[in-house]
Design a protein around this motif. Sequence first.
Motif, PDB file in Angstrom:
ATOM      1  N   LYS A  15       0.841  -1.208   0.000  1.00  0.00           N
ATOM      2  CA  LYS A  15       0.000   0.000   0.000  1.00  0.00           C
ATOM      3  C   LYS A  15       0.866   1.244   0.000  1.00  0.00           C
ATOM      4  CE  LYS A  15      -3.833   2.412   0.408  1.00  0.00           C
ATOM      5  NZ  LYS A  15      -3.270   3.775   0.484  1.00  0.00           N
ATOM      6  N   LEU A  30       2.496   1.747  -3.414  1.00  0.00           N
ATOM      7  CA  LEU A  30       1.569   2.372  -4.362  1.00  0.00           C
ATOM      8  C   LEU A  30       1.496   3.884  -4.171  1.00  0.00           C
ATOM      9  CD1 LEU A  30      -1.328  -0.238  -4.375  1.00  0.00           C
ATOM     10  CD2 LEU A  30      -0.153   0.634  -6.412  1.00  0.00           C
ATOM     11  N   ASP A  31       1.749   4.318  -2.949  1.00  0.00           N
ATOM     12  CA  ASP A  31       1.748   5.754  -2.650  1.00  0.00           C
ATOM     13  C   ASP A  31       3.133   6.380  -2.818  1.00  0.00           C
ATOM     14  OD1 ASP A  31      -0.951   5.604  -2.020  1.00  0.00           O
ATOM     15  OD2 ASP A  31      -0.579   5.216   0.105  1.00  0.00           O
ATOM     16  N   TYR A  65      -3.588  -4.501   3.120  1.00  0.00           N
ATOM     17  CA  TYR A  65      -4.125  -4.094   1.832  1.00  0.00           C
ATOM     18  C   TYR A  65      -4.269  -5.312   0.932  1.00  0.00           C
ATOM     19  CZ  TYR A  65      -4.416  -1.862  -2.753  1.00  0.00           C
ATOM     20  OH  TYR A  65      -4.813  -1.489  -4.004  1.00  0.00           O
ATOM     21  N   LEU A 104      -4.708  -6.781  -2.606  1.00  0.00           N
ATOM     22  CA  LEU A 104      -4.631  -6.496  -4.034  1.00  0.00           C
ATOM     23  C   LEU A 104      -5.869  -7.051  -4.725  1.00  0.00           C
ATOM     24  CD1 LEU A 104      -0.909  -7.268  -5.035  1.00  0.00           C
ATOM     25  CD2 LEU A 104      -2.054  -5.051  -5.127  1.00  0.00           C
ATOM     26  N   VAL A 156      -3.821  -1.222 -11.151  1.00  0.00           N
ATOM     27  CA  VAL A 156      -3.056  -1.274  -9.902  1.00  0.00           C
ATOM     28  C   VAL A 156      -1.723  -1.977 -10.133  1.00  0.00           C
ATOM     29  CG1 VAL A 156      -2.973  -2.286  -7.588  1.00  0.00           C
ATOM     30  CG2 VAL A 156      -5.051  -1.160  -8.372  1.00  0.00           C
ATOM     31  N   TYR A 157      -1.763  -3.065 -10.867  1.00  0.00           N
ATOM     32  CA  TYR A 157      -0.550  -3.839 -11.144  1.00  0.00           C
ATOM     33  C   TYR A 157       0.393  -3.075 -12.071  1.00  0.00           C
ATOM     34  CZ  TYR A 157      -3.013  -7.626  -8.881  1.00  0.00           C
ATOM     35  OH  TYR A 157      -3.683  -8.397  -7.953  1.00  0.00           O
ATOM     36  N   LYS A 198       0.693   0.082 -12.211  1.00  0.00           N
ATOM     37  CA  LYS A 198       1.324   1.134 -11.409  1.00  0.00           C
ATOM     38  C   LYS A 198       2.462   0.573 -10.565  1.00  0.00           C
ATOM     39  CE  LYS A 198       0.356   4.814  -8.078  1.00  0.00           C
ATOM     40  NZ  LYS A 198      -0.689   5.516  -7.286  1.00  0.00           N
ATOM     41  N   ILE A 199       2.219  -0.588  -9.935  1.00  0.00           N
ATOM     42  CA  ILE A 199       3.268  -1.204  -9.113  1.00  0.00           C
ATOM     43  C   ILE A 199       4.488  -1.530  -9.966  1.00  0.00           C
ATOM     44  CG2 ILE A 199       3.892  -3.281  -7.802  1.00  0.00           C
ATOM     45  CD1 ILE A 199       1.002  -3.305  -6.732  1.00  0.00           C
TER      46      ILE A 199
END
Length: 407
Positions: free
Chosen positions: A44, A47-48, A80, A82, A91-92, A94-95
């Motif tokens: 989490k 991601l930030d 968190y 996924l 989301v993936y 971005k990671i």
Amino acid sequence: MIGNVIVGQSGGPTAVINSSLVGVYKTAKDRGATKIYGMLHGVKGLLDGQYIDLSEHIKTNLDIDLLKRTPSSFLGSCRYKLPEICDNRKVYEKIFKLLEELEISAFFYIGGNDSMDTIKKLSDFAILINSDIKFIGVPKTIDNDLVATDHTPGYGSAAKYIASSMKEIIRDGLVYDYPTITIVEIMGRNAGWLTAAAALAKGEDCEGVDMLYLPEIPFDVDKFMNKVKNIVNSKRSIVIAISEGIKVADGRYVFELTNHLEFVDAFGHKQLQGSAQFLADKISSEIGIKTRALELSTLQRCASHLASRVDITEAYQVGGAAVKAAFEGETGKVVVLKRISDDPYICITDVQDVHKIANFEKKVPLEWITDDDYVTNDLINYINPLIQAELTPIMVDGLPQHLRLVL
């Protein structure tokens, strides 16, 4: 060749989770990793965009020794979940964009079952996009409920604390010349490994707990009350250990038999508490004996002042083994512990496919639970090697010294 690596911590803390972090850090450094990053608050936080260069915070051998003795998650944690890849591919993306920007070759995640779900999903996505990043899970949970491993780092120290605390609670109850009952609520949602550790209190110097209730067996309130009434006639002090997750036959948690506030986390887990209080109130009202409810709660997770040396050592070893596996080209794997011998106790590391571990749960075998509300010697002999020896805290001004992350 491994360049930069990144490590994170997830889920509930333990007394030895930072020893695994040290194992990852030191082994990666010794094997020539260029940079070793730490995620702040797990995936989490990643991601930030929250991460640090660990070499700026672990600088000396004293830092390493302190961190091994520091409880809870040095990097912070998260709960968190996924999403499924098919539900939210962004989301993936971005990671992996962040990992590529940091030139990450290996990703290590220290955690329990939910954390292994994260490793499974990330390693699966890496296959989908032909990424060369290696994903390895490092086991951690006081609950001891990961499958495919003999036990999990964190469990031994929690078990040591629980057994020690039960001995002290038993001694406390014996000081009065009138009957008292103490019900101790111990963590354990679906698996009773932690509560089973209360059985270790029994020995030459201690009569042990009178009853143990694990979530693997349906809880019968009437049978419980009848047994308490029978024991009261022959004992001055009664100490009972229960798992927070005990349920009655219809599937309700015992704490749900009374009014309660319900909280559910991101993984759909109910917050469990109040079963001991419910039973204590019932005994007090029906039998009229002073009854106390105790919840060990978070105390059992991070009691590093009473950590097991075996546990600290194995936590370090699984961290190092994770790095070794990644450097040798493994991915989508979890480091596991394999017990080779009980006497003398010998345990080695191995790796298993994360798909065989994530989202599965290891419970106490029913044959290790007796019909008279106790556990067998097989279970006691299983736990006993895991609590052995101590790593003395580094004391400053009379208190244990910890390594604190300063940002």
